[in-house]
Enzyme design. Structure first.
Site, PDB file in Angstrom:
ATOM      1  N   ALA A  35       0.831  -1.204   0.000  1.00 43.40           N
ATOM      2  CA  ALA A  35       0.000   0.000   0.000  1.00 43.40           C
ATOM      3  C   ALA A  35       0.871   1.261   0.000  1.00 43.40           C
ATOM      4  O   ALA A  35       0.516   2.271  -0.611  1.00 43.40           O
ATOM      5  CB  ALA A  35      -0.922  -0.006   1.220  1.00 43.40           C
ATOM      6  N   GLU A  36       2.023   1.182   0.674  1.00 41.61           N
ATOM      7  CA  GLU A  36       2.913   2.347   0.715  1.00 41.61           C
ATOM      8  C   GLU A  36       3.542   2.576  -0.666  1.00 41.61           C
ATOM      9  O   GLU A  36       3.648   3.715  -1.139  1.00 41.61           O
ATOM     10  CB  GLU A  36       3.993   2.123   1.763  1.00 41.61           C
ATOM     11  CG  GLU A  36       4.772   3.370   2.046  1.00 41.61           C
ATOM     12  CD  GLU A  36       5.655   3.227   3.282  1.00 41.61           C
ATOM     13  OE1 GLU A  36       5.279   2.475   4.211  1.00 41.61           O
ATOM     14  OE2 GLU A  36       6.714   3.870   3.300  1.00 41.61           O
ATOM     15  N   LYS A 115      -7.791 -11.372  -8.052  1.00 43.19           N
ATOM     16  CA  LYS A 115      -6.412 -10.994  -8.383  1.00 43.19           C
ATOM     17  C   LYS A 115      -5.479 -11.756  -7.450  1.00 43.19           C
ATOM     18  O   LYS A 115      -5.319 -11.419  -6.274  1.00 43.19           O
ATOM     19  CB  LYS A 115      -6.220  -9.487  -8.231  1.00 43.19           C
ATOM     20  CG  LYS A 115      -4.839  -9.031  -8.666  1.00 43.19           C
ATOM     21  CD  LYS A 115      -4.749  -7.523  -8.722  1.00 43.19           C
ATOM     22  CE  LYS A 115      -3.416  -7.086  -9.276  1.00 43.19           C
ATOM     23  NZ  LYS A 115      -2.275  -7.507  -8.446  1.00 43.19           N
ATOM     24  N   LYS A 286     -12.016  -7.363 -16.625  1.00 38.79           N
ATOM     25  CA  LYS A 286     -11.565  -7.369 -18.022  1.00 38.79           C
ATOM     26  C   LYS A 286     -12.762  -7.234 -18.951  1.00 38.79           C
ATOM     27  O   LYS A 286     -13.818  -7.822 -18.686  1.00 38.79           O
ATOM     28  CB  LYS A 286     -10.852  -8.690 -18.346  1.00 38.79           C
ATOM     29  CG  LYS A 286      -9.665  -8.975 -17.443  1.00 38.79           C
ATOM     30  CD  LYS A 286      -9.058 -10.357 -17.679  1.00 38.79           C
ATOM     31  CE  LYS A 286      -7.921 -10.578 -16.687  1.00 38.79           C
ATOM     32  NZ  LYS A 286      -7.378 -11.938 -16.702  1.00 38.79           N
TER      33      LYS A 286
HETATM   34  P1  NAD Z   1      -0.301  -5.411 -10.360  1.00 32.18           P
HETATM   35  O1  NAD Z   1       0.041  -6.448  -9.345  1.00 32.18           O
HETATM   36  O2  NAD Z   1      -1.011  -4.222  -9.873  1.00 32.18           O
HETATM   37  O3  NAD Z   1      -1.159  -6.088 -11.524  1.00 32.18           O
HETATM   38  C1  NAD Z   1      -0.698  -6.889 -12.591  1.00 32.18           C
HETATM   39  C2  NAD Z   1      -0.497  -8.324 -12.244  1.00 32.18           C
HETATM   40  O4  NAD Z   1      -1.653  -8.897 -11.697  1.00 32.18           O
HETATM   41  C3  NAD Z   1      -0.235  -9.210 -13.438  1.00 32.18           C
HETATM   42  O5  NAD Z   1       1.066  -9.120 -13.898  1.00 32.18           O
HETATM   43  C4  NAD Z   1      -0.535 -10.567 -12.873  1.00 32.18           C
HETATM   44  O6  NAD Z   1       0.654 -11.086 -12.319  1.00 32.18           O
HETATM   45  C5  NAD Z   1      -1.446 -10.283 -11.717  1.00 32.18           C
HETATM   46  N1  NAD Z   1      -2.738 -10.999 -11.739  1.00 32.18           N
HETATM   47  C6  NAD Z   1      -3.231 -11.727 -10.693  1.00 32.18           C
HETATM   48  N2  NAD Z   1      -4.407 -12.251 -10.988  1.00 32.18           N
HETATM   49  C7  NAD Z   1      -4.703 -11.883 -12.256  1.00 32.18           C
HETATM   50  C8  NAD Z   1      -5.801 -12.135 -13.112  1.00 32.18           C
HETATM   51  N3  NAD Z   1      -6.848 -12.851 -12.726  1.00 32.18           N
HETATM   52  N4  NAD Z   1      -5.768 -11.600 -14.360  1.00 32.18           N
HETATM   53  C9  NAD Z   1      -4.720 -10.836 -14.755  1.00 32.18           C
HETATM   54  N5  NAD Z   1      -3.647 -10.560 -13.979  1.00 32.18           N
HETATM   55  C10 NAD Z   1      -3.638 -11.071 -12.739  1.00 32.18           C
HETATM   56  O7  NAD Z   1       0.937  -4.895 -11.076  1.00 32.18           O
HETATM   57  P2  NAD Z   1       2.452  -5.293 -11.015  1.00 32.18           P
HETATM   58  O8  NAD Z   1       3.083  -4.472 -12.062  1.00 32.18           O
HETATM   59  O9  NAD Z   1       2.622  -6.769 -11.028  1.00 32.18           O
HETATM   60  O10 NAD Z   1       3.022  -4.880  -9.597  1.00 32.18           O
HETATM   61  C11 NAD Z   1       2.592  -3.935  -8.825  1.00 32.18           C
HETATM   62  C12 NAD Z   1       2.328  -4.610  -7.495  1.00 32.18           C
HETATM   63  O11 NAD Z   1       3.555  -4.890  -6.869  1.00 32.18           O
HETATM   64  C13 NAD Z   1       1.560  -3.689  -6.608  1.00 32.18           C
HETATM   65  O12 NAD Z   1       0.682  -4.429  -5.812  1.00 32.18           O
HETATM   66  C14 NAD Z   1       2.641  -3.080  -5.767  1.00 32.18           C
HETATM   67  O13 NAD Z   1       2.174  -2.686  -4.516  1.00 32.18           O
HETATM   68  C15 NAD Z   1       3.611  -4.224  -5.655  1.00 32.18           C
HETATM   69  N6  NAD Z   1       4.956  -3.709  -5.412  1.00 32.18           N
HETATM   70  C16 NAD Z   1       5.325  -3.583  -4.134  1.00 32.18           C
HETATM   71  C17 NAD Z   1       6.569  -3.087  -3.819  1.00 32.18           C
HETATM   72  C18 NAD Z   1       6.973  -2.970  -2.375  1.00 32.18           C
HETATM   73  O14 NAD Z   1       8.055  -2.478  -2.113  1.00 32.18           O
HETATM   74  N7  NAD Z   1       6.154  -3.410  -1.457  1.00 32.18           N
HETATM   75  C19 NAD Z   1       7.450  -2.705  -4.853  1.00 32.18           C
HETATM   76  C20 NAD Z   1       7.027  -2.861  -6.167  1.00 32.18           C
HETATM   77  C21 NAD Z   1       5.773  -3.358  -6.443  1.00 32.18           C
END
Ligand code: NAD
Length: 327
Positions: A35-36, A115, A286
């Protein structure tokens, strides 16, 4: 805030987000809650929207995931593996539905899915046989984790038809496996994983497949990359076909014809989330029709035909109850 201050603020946010991204995507060891990270990313998005000329292609708002590790062979994704745009409230979801309706001629139906909080993977089958599995990496280049993926028991190594196809899904660690793994790690004096997502990613990015094999991972398939001969016309048909072929899809998906139905689904799963035996961090919505998906197209980072609704931050599961240790 003047332009100079905005630039300074943007630089500071980028540096912080790059550091968080490296810890999360490359090391599988985040130092702050998601969340951060999301909140800082939103701050950066807002500033970049006010000063569009300050947007650079290497900004964390423009990039997908992290760099692939050199320890693994690289895999090129012919069709990029993208991220998803985020929605944090009802208004964001209504805006998404409105944009979808404006971008297409016919009425829009949606598919809502859980998700899954795991690691996005791509699976390639040639003539019905599993030949290659890869991480998303930076979206165009991923890591070859074929041997590790082979250890996931719910993943078919041969499918029912001699199709050649590349499909996508989420490999994840069920709660039970996560809790027993962390308990065992703590007993051995090792640092526990921060959450099931990082445990799954850390397990699949091990050079020794025996380690992944012991971790009891699972997988849900939710999408298609390359599939030349498919005559399917909607995402819901694709999900049904994947299931027919022997893939594990998540049973909770639902087709919704109105945004009200989407909201009901979101509300239902916001309450039911603690009863699942795996981690979800939101709902993916979607556009169902594949022609409409094509009409809506993509931004540099995500499809315009899908969005991820993110749940508000919640407590992490820490209770361990009567679990057999298998690690
Ligand atoms: P995202 O997690 O917001 O969304 C995309 C991803 O959702 C897809 O790549 C896929 O892996 C996933 N997904 C799961 N179920 C799915 C479904 N039914 N259909 C389609 N996709 C599905 O984006 P992201 O680019 O993967 O990453 C961002 C996430 O990572 C965020 O939640 C962010 O908070 C986290 N993050 C956290 C940190 C940290 O330091 N805590 C750092 C970077 C990213």
């Amino acid at each position: 805030m003047d332009r100079k201050q905005a630039q300074e603020q943007i630089n500071a946010l980028r540096e912080l987000l790059n550091q968080y991204g490296y810890e999360y995507y490359v090391l599988d060891k985040p130092s702050v809650p998601d969340a951060e990270y999301d909140q800082k990313l939103q701050e950066l998005q807002k500033l970049e929207a006010e000063y569009p000329d300050l947007v650079t292609p290497d900004s964390p708002t423009q990039r997908v995931g992290g760099e692939p590790l050199d320890a693994f062979e690289k895999v090129q994704h012919n069709i990029p593996m993208l991220s998803l745009g985020n929605a944090f409230n009802e208004q964001d979801l209504r805006d998404f539905a409105r944009r979808a309706a404006e971008g297409t001629d016919d009425p829009v139906s949606f598919v809502c899915e859980l998700k899954i909080d795991g690691l996005a993977v791509s699976l390639t089958y040639e003539n019905g046989k599993f030949v290659r599995g890869a991480t998303r990496g930076d979206g165009t280049t991923g890591e070859d984790i074929t041997s590790n993926l082979r250890t996931i028991r719910s993943m078919p190594l041969t499918i029912k038809e001699t199709e050649t196809l590349e499909i996508r899904g989420e490999a994840f660690m069920p709660h039970k496996s996560f809790l027993s793994l962390n308990k065992a790690r703590e007993e051995r004096g090792e640092e526990p994983f921060a959450n099931p997502r990082n445990a799954a990613a850390g397990s699949l990015r091990q050079l020794d497949p025996k380690i992944a094999a012991r971790r009891n991972l699972d997988i849900f398939l939710y999408g298609v990359g390359e599939w030349e001969n498919s005559e399917l016309t909607s995402h819901s048909e694709r999900l049904k076909k994947l299931e027919e072929l022997g893939f594990k899809t998540n049973p909770e998906w639902k087709k919704c014809d109105t945004i009200e139905e989407v909201m009901e689904y979101v509300e239902y799963w916001t309450n039911e989330r603690p009863n699942l035996n795996y981690e979800i961090d939101g709902i993916v919505i979607k556009v169902d029709d594949l022609d409409q998906q094509e009409e809506l197209g993509y931004t540099a980072k995500s499809p315009r035909w899908a969005i991820a609704y993110k749940f508000p931050a919640e407590e992490v599961v820490t209770e361990l109850t009567d679990i057999e240790l298998s690690v």
